[in-house]
Design a protein around this motif. Structure first.
Motif, PDB file in Angstrom:
ATOM      1  N   THR A 185       0.707   5.832  -0.846  1.00 35.94           N
ATOM      2  CA  THR A 185      -0.002   7.039  -1.261  1.00 35.94           C
ATOM      3  C   THR A 185       0.812   7.733  -2.337  1.00 35.94           C
ATOM      4  O   THR A 185       1.995   8.029  -2.148  1.00 35.94           O
ATOM      5  CB  THR A 185      -0.230   7.991  -0.075  1.00 35.94           C
ATOM      6  OG1 THR A 185      -1.106   7.367   0.867  1.00 35.94           O
ATOM      7  CG2 THR A 185      -0.851   9.301  -0.543  1.00 35.94           C
ATOM      8  N   LYS A 226      -3.947   0.019  -2.648  1.00 37.13           N
ATOM      9  CA  LYS A 226      -3.499  -1.249  -2.061  1.00 37.13           C
ATOM     10  C   LYS A 226      -3.585  -2.339  -3.123  1.00 37.13           C
ATOM     11  O   LYS A 226      -4.626  -2.522  -3.754  1.00 37.13           O
ATOM     12  CB  LYS A 226      -4.363  -1.637  -0.864  1.00 37.13           C
ATOM     13  CG  LYS A 226      -3.959  -2.955  -0.203  1.00 37.13           C
ATOM     14  CD  LYS A 226      -4.801  -3.234   1.018  1.00 37.13           C
ATOM     15  CE  LYS A 226      -4.441  -4.577   1.654  1.00 37.13           C
ATOM     16  NZ  LYS A 226      -3.042  -4.610   2.131  1.00 37.13           N
ATOM     17  N   THR A 259     -10.339   5.487   2.349  1.00 43.30           N
ATOM     18  CA  THR A 259      -9.795   6.646   1.632  1.00 43.30           C
ATOM     19  C   THR A 259     -10.795   7.786   1.429  1.00 43.30           C
ATOM     20  O   THR A 259     -10.432   8.947   1.655  1.00 43.30           O
ATOM     21  CB  THR A 259      -9.180   6.216   0.289  1.00 43.30           C
ATOM     22  OG1 THR A 259     -10.131   5.460  -0.461  1.00 43.30           O
ATOM     23  CG2 THR A 259      -7.941   5.374   0.518  1.00 43.30           C
ATOM     24  N   SER A 298      -7.713  10.390  -1.734  1.00 45.78           N
ATOM     25  CA  SER A 298      -7.557  10.389  -0.280  1.00 45.78           C
ATOM     26  C   SER A 298      -7.174  11.760   0.265  1.00 45.78           C
ATOM     27  O   SER A 298      -7.216  11.984   1.482  1.00 45.78           O
ATOM     28  CB  SER A 298      -6.513   9.348   0.148  1.00 45.78           C
ATOM     29  OG  SER A 298      -5.278   9.550  -0.517  1.00 45.78           O
ATOM     30  N   TYR A 304      -9.563   5.164  -8.589  1.00 45.72           N
ATOM     31  CA  TYR A 304      -9.132   5.248  -7.193  1.00 45.72           C
ATOM     32  C   TYR A 304      -9.799   6.444  -6.516  1.00 45.72           C
ATOM     33  O   TYR A 304      -9.845   7.542  -7.080  1.00 45.72           O
ATOM     34  CB  TYR A 304      -7.614   5.404  -7.090  1.00 45.72           C
ATOM     35  CG  TYR A 304      -6.835   4.261  -7.707  1.00 45.72           C
ATOM     36  CD1 TYR A 304      -6.703   3.049  -7.044  1.00 45.72           C
ATOM     37  CD2 TYR A 304      -6.254   4.405  -8.966  1.00 45.72           C
ATOM     38  CE1 TYR A 304      -5.985   1.994  -7.618  1.00 45.72           C
ATOM     39  CE2 TYR A 304      -5.548   3.359  -9.545  1.00 45.72           C
ATOM     40  CZ  TYR A 304      -5.419   2.153  -8.869  1.00 45.72           C
ATOM     41  OH  TYR A 304      -4.729   1.121  -9.441  1.00 45.72           O
ATOM     42  N   THR A 336      -2.609  -1.532 -10.041  1.00 42.84           N
ATOM     43  CA  THR A 336      -2.067  -1.103  -8.753  1.00 42.84           C
ATOM     44  C   THR A 336      -0.684  -1.684  -8.525  1.00 42.84           C
ATOM     45  O   THR A 336       0.213  -1.010  -8.004  1.00 42.84           O
ATOM     46  CB  THR A 336      -3.011  -1.514  -7.619  1.00 42.84           C
ATOM     47  OG1 THR A 336      -4.306  -0.966  -7.860  1.00 42.84           O
ATOM     48  CG2 THR A 336      -2.489  -1.012  -6.285  1.00 42.84           C
ATOM     49  N   SER A 382      -9.379  -0.569   2.272  1.00 41.94           N
ATOM     50  CA  SER A 382      -9.061   0.671   1.571  1.00 41.94           C
ATOM     51  C   SER A 382     -10.290   1.554   1.380  1.00 41.94           C
ATOM     52  O   SER A 382     -10.182   2.649   0.817  1.00 41.94           O
ATOM     53  CB  SER A 382      -8.414   0.356   0.211  1.00 41.94           C
ATOM     54  OG  SER A 382      -9.247  -0.472  -0.571  1.00 41.94           O
ATOM     55  N   LEU A 412      -5.040   1.751   7.330  1.00 38.69           N
ATOM     56  CA  LEU A 412      -4.432   2.751   6.466  1.00 38.69           C
ATOM     57  C   LEU A 412      -4.607   4.151   7.044  1.00 38.69           C
ATOM     58  O   LEU A 412      -5.647   4.476   7.628  1.00 38.69           O
ATOM     59  CB  LEU A 412      -5.058   2.692   5.075  1.00 38.69           C
ATOM     60  CG  LEU A 412      -4.920   1.382   4.308  1.00 38.69           C
ATOM     61  CD1 LEU A 412      -5.606   1.500   2.954  1.00 38.69           C
ATOM     62  CD2 LEU A 412      -3.452   1.017   4.138  1.00 38.69           C
ATOM     63  N   THR A 429       0.849  -1.191   0.000  1.00 38.91           N
ATOM     64  CA  THR A 429       0.000   0.000   0.000  1.00 38.91           C
ATOM     65  C   THR A 429       0.879   1.234   0.000  1.00 38.91           C
ATOM     66  O   THR A 429       1.890   1.291   0.710  1.00 38.91           O
ATOM     67  CB  THR A 429      -0.924   0.043   1.227  1.00 38.91           C
ATOM     68  OG1 THR A 429      -1.651  -1.175   1.324  1.00 38.91           O
ATOM     69  CG2 THR A 429      -1.901   1.201   1.128  1.00 38.91           C
ATOM     70  N   THR A 442      -4.504   6.722  -2.366  1.00 36.07           N
ATOM     71  CA  THR A 442      -3.862   5.698  -1.541  1.00 36.07           C
ATOM     72  C   THR A 442      -4.334   4.351  -2.053  1.00 36.07           C
ATOM     73  O   THR A 442      -5.526   4.044  -2.001  1.00 36.07           O
ATOM     74  CB  THR A 442      -4.228   5.884  -0.060  1.00 36.07           C
ATOM     75  OG1 THR A 442      -3.812   7.197   0.368  1.00 36.07           O
ATOM     76  CG2 THR A 442      -3.543   4.842   0.805  1.00 36.07           C
TER      77      THR A 442
END
Length: 358
Positions: free
Chosen positions: A33, A84, A134, A70, A67, A92, A131, A165, A31, A82
């Motif tokens: 950012t 994962k 976020t 965040s 995504y 990813t 996740s 996270l 994971t 962010t």
């Protein structure tokens, strides 16, 4: 006085311009950012909770991956996601292995309808898992930056404390404003580290302890669909007005109201007739879907041993041999027992005709 590398413009960023990766911050295993900026100096205009789609140049051809953002639009000079990686991740995984500061990629958006801006309220309850944290981070950052004391209860579920996270950032906010209350629950603690928080699957009882005034709050939920379905069932069974419930799946964010999936959960209907056959006693009793098996049994003079009456102790476990029930329990029965046909009579509502061994 030192000058910024970029001359920030008065124009907001549009997806006709590539994004430049400015920073990569590891969060947990698999994971990180990723923070982006616009090379032209454009700023970012979006609502907290929205998402962006990245065009990723993976081997074999570009793929588009969505995504949730965040970061918060209250900090408009950059935008962050962010991400994962899962076992089957392609885009990813490429980001984690290859996307570095200075590289530029194509992006589309921001988009989405999941935002506290669309449902203003004095009190919020954020519920997330994995996740799905976020968009809640984005909305919480906005509330922090607003300069007003927030009233947010932030509930998050994770496998272990080390997998929560953005935890340190959230705790930094909560340390400064008593109006932000963090409530974490984990499946298991990390080895050789004490865990003073909640442990176990999120349940009605746990939710009531975490947010006693949940009926007064605007609820935002994000996570895997089974998790969100469990949250919806909890809230419905607790009498929550679902007009104040909003959700976003991190698997398939929704761009517009027209694209929003229809939530078709099973909800017992007080006006729908049902019937429970108690096979050992030879009684068949008509009832409503909103009645519980335990309640109908007691009214019929039948004895089912019971204790807590809210699905925790497991005392009222009985075998269902036919039909379907809607059961929202609090951990008093295992998945293995459910698969074999066992139910908790105190929190099982009959759907049509049901037969139990009582």
């Amino acid at each position: 006085m030192a000058k910024s590398r970029l001359n920030w413009t008065k124009e907001p960023w549009s997806d006709s311009e590539l994004l430049e990766c400015a920073m990569v911050v590891p969060e947990t295993d698999d994971t990180a950012t990723f923070t982006f900026r616009a090379p032209s100096g454009a700023w970012f205009d979006y609502q907290p909770g929205q998402f962006v789609t990245l065009d990723l140049p993976v081997p074999g051809g570009n793929v588009q991956r969505t995504y949730t953002i965040s970061s918060s639009p209250s900090r408009p000079l950059s935008i962050s996601v962010t991400v994962k990686a899962q076992a089957t991740s392609i885009g990813t995984r490429w980001m984690l292995d290859h996307l570095k500061p200075g590289m530029k990629i194509k992006a589309y958006g921001p988009s989405g309808i999941f935002s506290s801006h669309r449902h203003p309220a004095k009190k919020h309850l954020f519920i997330s898992a994995g996740s799905g944290i976020t968009p809640m981070m984005s909305m919480t950052t906005w509330a922090w930056d607003s300069g007003e004391m927030p009233d947010i209860i932030f509930v998050h579920a994770a496998r272990r404390p080390s997998e929560i996270l953005l935890r340190k950032r959230l705790e930094g906010f909560a340390d400064r404003v008593p109006g932000l209350k963090l409530r974490f629950t984990v499946e298991e603690p990390d080895p050789f580290q004490s865990w003073p928080g909640y442990q176990g699957r999120l349940s009605q009882i746990m939710l009531g302890l975490m947010a006693p005034d949940y009926l007064e709050r605007e609820v935002f939920c994000c996570g895997p669909e089974p998790f969100m379905q469990a949250v919806r069932e909890m809230l419905v069974s607790l009498g929550f007005d679902m007009a104040h419930y909003h959700q976003e799946s991190f698997g398939a964010p929704v761009k517009s109201e027209a694209d929003a999936p229809v939530i078709d959960d099973v909800v017992p209907d007080a006006g729908a007739g049902a019937e429970i056959a108690f096979s050992r006693s030879g009684k068949t009793v008509p009832c409503a879907e909103t009645d519980t098996v335990l309640g109908v049994a007691k009214r019929s003079g039948l004895n089912i041993p019971s204790g807590c009456t809210f699905g925790l102790c497991g005392t009222c476990k009985v075998k269902k041999t036919a039909g379907e029930v809607h059961m929202v329990h609090n951990g008093g029965i295992s998945d293995e027992d459910i698969a074999e046909g066992w139910i908790l009579a105190c929190c099982s509502n009959p759907l049509g005709k049901v037969t139990v061994e009582v």
